[in-house]
Enzyme design. Sequence first.
Site, PDB file in Angstrom:
ATOM      1  N   LYS A   1      30.948  12.020 -10.009  1.00  0.00           N
ATOM      2  CA  LYS A   1      31.851  12.904 -10.786  1.00  0.00           C
ATOM      3  C   LYS A   1      31.280  13.137 -12.178  1.00  0.00           C
ATOM      4  CE  LYS A   1      35.628  11.167 -13.044  1.00  0.00           C
ATOM      5  NZ  LYS A   1      35.725  11.595 -14.448  1.00  0.00           N
ATOM      6  N   ASN A   2      30.861  12.049 -12.831  1.00  0.00           N
ATOM      7  CA  ASN A   2      30.465  12.190 -14.238  1.00  0.00           C
ATOM      8  C   ASN A   2      29.076  12.772 -14.423  1.00  0.00           C
ATOM      9  OD1 ASN A   2      32.975  11.271 -14.828  1.00  0.00           O
ATOM     10  ND2 ASN A   2      32.344   9.220 -15.461  1.00  0.00           N
TER      11      ASN A   2
ATOM     12  N   CYS B   1      44.386  10.863 -23.150  1.00  0.00           N
ATOM     13  CA  CYS B   1      45.001  10.414 -21.893  1.00  0.00           C
ATOM     14  C   CYS B   1      45.454   8.979 -22.161  1.00  0.00           C
ATOM     15  CB  CYS B   1      44.003  10.509 -20.759  1.00  0.00           C
ATOM     16  SG  CYS B   1      42.549   9.528 -21.060  1.00  0.00           S
TER      17      CYS B   1
ATOM     18  N   ARG C   1      40.876   9.831 -27.488  1.00  0.00           N
ATOM     19  CA  ARG C   1      39.747  10.648 -27.030  1.00  0.00           C
ATOM     20  C   ARG C   1      39.556  11.915 -27.872  1.00  0.00           C
ATOM     21  NH1 ARG C   1      39.337  10.326 -20.692  1.00  0.00           N
ATOM     22  NH2 ARG C   1      37.127  10.472 -21.203  1.00  0.00           N
TER      23      ARG C   1
ATOM     24  N   ASP D   1      35.835  14.978 -32.363  1.00  0.00           N
ATOM     25  CA  ASP D   1      35.218  15.215 -33.674  1.00  0.00           C
ATOM     26  C   ASP D   1      33.685  15.183 -33.621  1.00  0.00           C
ATOM     27  OD1 ASP D   1      35.861  12.510 -33.044  1.00  0.00           O
ATOM     28  OD2 ASP D   1      35.181  11.924 -35.022  1.00  0.00           O
TER      29      ASP D   1
ATOM     30  N   ASP E   1      34.327   2.006 -17.087  1.00  0.00           N
ATOM     31  CA  ASP E   1      35.040   2.584 -15.936  1.00  0.00           C
ATOM     32  C   ASP E   1      35.243   1.585 -14.804  1.00  0.00           C
ATOM     33  OD1 ASP E   1      33.575   5.922 -16.262  1.00  0.00           O
ATOM     34  OD2 ASP E   1      35.128   4.858 -17.384  1.00  0.00           O
TER      35      ASP E   1
ATOM     36  N   ARG F   1      41.258  12.373  -8.557  1.00  0.00           N
ATOM     37  CA  ARG F   1      40.427  13.042  -9.568  1.00  0.00           C
ATOM     38  C   ARG F   1      38.959  12.627  -9.404  1.00  0.00           C
ATOM     39  NH1 ARG F   1      41.459  11.615 -15.135  1.00  0.00           N
ATOM     40  NH2 ARG F   1      39.558  12.841 -15.258  1.00  0.00           N
TER      41      ARG F   1
END
Length: 422
Positions: free
Chosen positions: A22-23, A116, A121, A124, A307, A402
Site C-alpha cells: 500500500k505505502n 486520524c 499528522r 508543515d 506500523d 484500507r
Amino acid sequence: MDAIQIYGGNRLKGQVRIQGSKNAVLPILAATLLINGTCKLENCPDISDVHHMLRLMESLCCVIEKKGHCLFINAKEVSGCDMPPDSVCVMRSSIMLLGALLARTGCVRMQYPGGCVIGRRPIDLHLSGLRKMGVRIEEREDGFFAETGNRKLCGIHHRFPFVSVGATENLVLAAALADGVTVLENAAKEPEITALCDFLVRAGADIEGIGTGRLVIRGVERLHEVTYRVPADRIVAGTYVAAALSCGGEICLTEAPCRQMDAVLCAASCMGAEICEEEDRLWIACRGKRRMLPVLRTDIYPGFPTDLQSAFLTAMSLAGEDSVTGVIEETIFEDRFRIVPELRKMGAKITCRDCRVFVTGVRYLEGTVLKAEELRGGAALVLAGAAAKGETIVYGRHYIERGYEDICQDLSALGVRCRKTD
Ligand code: EPZ
C-alpha cells in the site's frame, strides 16, 4: 456494521502470498501524474486506499483501466486544480498528489487532509519544502491554494528538520521535473521511497543516493511511459509474523520482502520464533511459549516500523512467563496505543504512560466484542481474536480493508477460523 468474526485458539499452519505494498503504490500512483502517457502498474493491492486514490485521479482527468492486479494509468490529459473535498478527508494520502500535481498543472486547491486517531499528522514539512521550490501557498481556514505562477519548480538544497516519509515523497515528486538540482538531506529511507525512486528512474528521472538519507534529483525535461511491478508489502508480511507469534504454529509467507524486514524478524526471533528466509519465501515456526521482548522501540527505517507496533503489542500480551513485563515505546506517532483498552477487555495486562506501554504476558486472552478505530490497530485486534479462546467480533472492518486485501482469506489460509460478517 461491518465486522470480522473469529473463533480463536488454533495454532497456525499454512502458506499465504503477500500482496503488493500500500505505502509503495500510493506515491507511485501520484508519480504517474508526471508522465504524459500511459503507465502499467503490476501487483497493485486491491485495497480501499487505492480505490480512493484512483477516484481522485479520475477526477483530475486521468483515464484508468484495471485488469486484475494490473492498473493502466493514462495521465495525458491531467488537468484541474481542485481536489474533491470528500476524497481528501477520507484519503489522507491525497497529500501525496500535491508535489506531482504542482509539477504538472501548476496549481492545486485542496482541504487540509485531516489527522486520524493515531496522531495530528500535520503537513508543515510538505508545505515548507514546496515553498522553497517557488510554490506560492495561500493557507485558509480549512485548506490551501498552491500555485507555481506557471513557472517550473526550482531545485533546492533542503534539509528536513526530522524524517518524514510523506514529505520526502512529495519533494522527490516535485523535484523530478524541476529546473535544476534538488538535494534532500535527512530524507526518509523507507523501502517505499526506494520503490518510488526506482519507478521514477525507470521513467527517465535522474536520482542519486537512492536508499540513503541524501537524495540528489536532477530535474529532467520529461518522463516517459513505464511498466513497474509494485513490491510486496512488508507491513502485511510483518502482520502475519505477529500472527504466528500470537497463535503459535508454523507458517510460510511467499513473495515476502524478507530483506526489508530485518528489525521485525530480529524482534520475532528474540521472542522465540525460528525463522528461515530463502529469497522471497519466509518460514516462521513458533513452538512452545513465546519469550517477552524486554523493550520494543519503534523508529524510522531500518528500525522497527511503527506500523507493526500494534500487532507486536498483541503478540507480547501473550508472551513471557509469570509476570515478566515488556515495554513498547512509540516514537513516531503521538497516539498509537488506542487498542490497549480493547486488549484489556480480553484480559491483557497493559498499562500506559506517555509514549510507552508496559505489557505483562498472560496465559490466554478471552474472546469478546471489539471495535477497530484505525487500520493497523484493527489488524492487531484480529490477531488477538485469532489467539484468544472463544469467539471474537471485531467491528470496523472497513478500516482494515484500507490496507489489507482480505485479511480473513489470508488468516484462513494460515488456519484461523474467521469470516467477514455484517
Ligand atoms: C507514512 O505516513 C505511512 N503512510 C504511514 O503508514 C507510516 O506509519 C509513516 O509513514 C511512518 O513510517 C503512507 O505511506 C501512506 P511521516 P506519513 O510523514 O508520511 C510528523 C499505515 O498504517 N509530520 O513519516 O504521514 C507526523 O505527524 C500508515 O500504513 C509532521 O509533523 O508519516 C509523524 O509524527 C500509518 N509534519 C511523523 O512526522 C509533516 O509535515 C512521521 O510522519 C509530516 C509529518
